[in-house]
Write an enzyme that holds these catalytic residues in place. Structure first.
Site, mmCIF file in Angstrom:
data_model
loop_
_atom_site.group_PDB
_atom_site.id
_atom_site.type_symbol
_atom_site.label_atom_id
_atom_site.label_comp_id
_atom_site.label_asym_id
_atom_site.label_seq_id
_atom_site.Cartn_x
_atom_site.Cartn_y
_atom_site.Cartn_z
ATOM 1 N N LYS A 139 -0.128 28.036 -27.808
ATOM 2 C CA LYS A 139 -0.146 28.202 -29.266
ATOM 3 C C LYS A 139 -0.715 29.562 -29.621
ATOM 4 O O LYS A 139 -1.750 29.924 -29.050
ATOM 5 C CB LYS A 139 -1.024 27.088 -29.837
ATOM 6 C CG LYS A 139 -1.225 27.157 -31.320
ATOM 7 C CD LYS A 139 -2.245 26.136 -31.738
ATOM 8 C CE LYS A 139 -2.556 26.354 -33.201
ATOM 9 N NZ LYS A 139 -3.679 25.635 -33.660
ATOM 10 N N LYS A 156 -4.780 28.389 -26.295
ATOM 11 C CA LYS A 156 -4.761 28.602 -27.747
ATOM 12 C C LYS A 156 -5.421 29.948 -28.021
ATOM 13 O O LYS A 156 -6.593 30.158 -27.695
ATOM 14 C CB LYS A 156 -5.524 27.480 -28.443
ATOM 15 C CG LYS A 156 -5.622 27.689 -29.951
ATOM 16 C CD LYS A 156 -6.233 26.486 -30.631
ATOM 17 C CE LYS A 156 -6.390 26.729 -32.123
ATOM 18 N NZ LYS A 156 -6.947 25.577 -32.813
HETATM 19 C C1 PBG Z 1 -7.803 23.434 -35.627
HETATM 20 C C2 PBG Z 1 -6.397 23.915 -35.642
HETATM 21 C C3 PBG Z 1 -5.878 25.102 -36.172
HETATM 22 C C4 PBG Z 1 -4.491 24.999 -36.048
HETATM 23 C C5 PBG Z 1 -4.216 23.792 -35.422
HETATM 24 N N1 PBG Z 1 -5.417 23.147 -35.161
HETATM 25 C C6 PBG Z 1 -6.531 26.230 -36.853
HETATM 26 C C7 PBG Z 1 -7.417 27.142 -36.126
HETATM 27 O O1 PBG Z 1 -7.625 27.043 -34.918
HETATM 28 O O2 PBG Z 1 -7.993 27.972 -36.826
HETATM 29 C C8 PBG Z 1 -3.501 26.024 -36.519
HETATM 30 C C9 PBG Z 1 -2.167 25.484 -36.854
HETATM 31 C C10 PBG Z 1 -1.295 26.393 -37.631
HETATM 32 O O3 PBG Z 1 -1.622 27.558 -37.938
HETATM 33 O O4 PBG Z 1 -0.205 25.923 -37.979
HETATM 34 N N2 PBG Z 1 -8.666 24.163 -34.842
#
Ligand code: PBG
Length: 327
Positions: A247, A194
């Protein structure tokens, strides 16, 4: 012209093109994100994500009904709690927003597959994804609250948990907590690679989870790194993850390809809020065809090697697949 090899022979009409397609899509590969707001009755449009809604606990089953009508059988839940504190304690509250949402969904649709996002950022008053020690997120202290949160989701009936916090060792900690309480069969889908991405902007507005200071670069990955994604995936495999995830999706297709080639586990990709919002905005400006851009983007993610996709377009994509427009 003497041309023995003419690739165009296989492009002559829709029938031959469909026959020779290398990438096939199925509604079974799609996961729809649902936002549940503990303080809400009914549903409310999310301004940053046109076409998406916050659902109250009284309407979350309607969100599922719409998924099923479109042919989508799986969701991932995000919660907006009524109260936040420094520890994010409402995240593991037995009567918390996600725990109640799972119960509401399972009561109405027991076979609908419910995945839960496991992270602290929506529950902490500072908006970071874990417990703070000064201005830093303390990795090891956070593992405990993540494990408690994941366990509480399983106890409420979640089918799968998906940690998105990027703490080191969290898959092992969650696995141990689940196994210790008889949830050996609840799989973990790890947000393995991520990235600290600009494409999460609309989500943070939707989830009320923007950090109140600093950024997430101390725990989410640097977008410049490729080998590090392989390392993160390898660690998650060792710790017992069942499904890996990359992601965002569109700006990281190379990472999806490499990680799906390198590991035997199913690979999920998350087409994040900013990807959705870009297509919406460009089509609203008359610059691209929304439906075609949506389809082509989704195809690219599967072509890159993803086995499943989390997307705000899940319902529209499922319908496009059913109609034979893609896949
Ligand atoms: C929680 C999380 C996030 C997303 C999914 N889980 C936000 C982040 O990490 O700031 C992002 C999902 C999206 O942008 O559609 N940590």
């Amino acid at each position: 012209m003497e041309l023995t090899i003419r690739p165009r022979r296989l492009r002559g009409n829709e029938s031959i093109r469909r026959l020779c397609r290398e990438t096939r899509l199925s509604p079974d590969s799609l996961i729809y994100p649902i936002f549940v707001d503990e303080s809400l009755n009914g549903r409310r449009p999310i301004p940053a994500l046109e076409g998406q809604y916050h659902y109250g606990l009284d309407t979350v089953a309607e969100a599922v009904e719409e998924c099923l009508a479109a042919g989508v059988g799986r969701c991932i839940l995000f919660g907006l709690p009524a109260r936040k504190d420094a520890q994010g304690s409402s995240a593991w509250d037995e009567k918390g927003v996600i725990q109640e949402a799972i119960r509401a969904i399972k009561k109405a649709y027991p076979d609908f597959y419910v995945i839960t996002d496991v992270c602290m950022c929506e529950y902490t008053d500072h908006g970071h994804c874990g417990i703070l020690c000064g201005e830093q997120v303390d990795n090891d202290k956070t593992l405990d609250v993540l494990a408690r949160t994941a366990l509480s989701h399983a106890q409420a009936g979640a089918d799968m948990v998906a940690p998105s916090d990027m703490m080191d060792g969290r898959v092992a900690a969650i696995r141990a907590a689940l196994d210790g309480h008889g949830f050996q069969n609840v799989p973990i889908m790890s947000y393995s690679a991520k990235y600290a991405s600009a494409f999460y902007g609309p989500f943070r507005e939707a989830a009320g989870s923007a950090p109140s200071f600093g950024d997430r670069k101390g725990y989410q990955m640097d977008p410049h790194n490729r080998r590090e994604a392989l390392k993160e995936c390898a660690l998650d495999v060792e710790e017992g993850a069942d499904i890996l995830m990359v992601k965002p999706a569109l700006a990281y297709l190379d990472v999806i390809r490499e990680c799906s080639d390198a590991f035997d586990l199913p690979m999920c990709a998350y087409s994040v809020s900013g990807e959705y919002a870009m297509i919406k905005a460009a089509s609203a400006a008359g610059l691209i065809d929304e439906h075609k851009a949506m389809c082509e983007s989704a195809v690219s993610v599967f072509r890159a090697g993803a086995d499943m996709l989390i997307t705000y377009y899940a319902k529209e994509l499922a319908q496009a697949i059913r109609k034979g427009e893609i896949g």
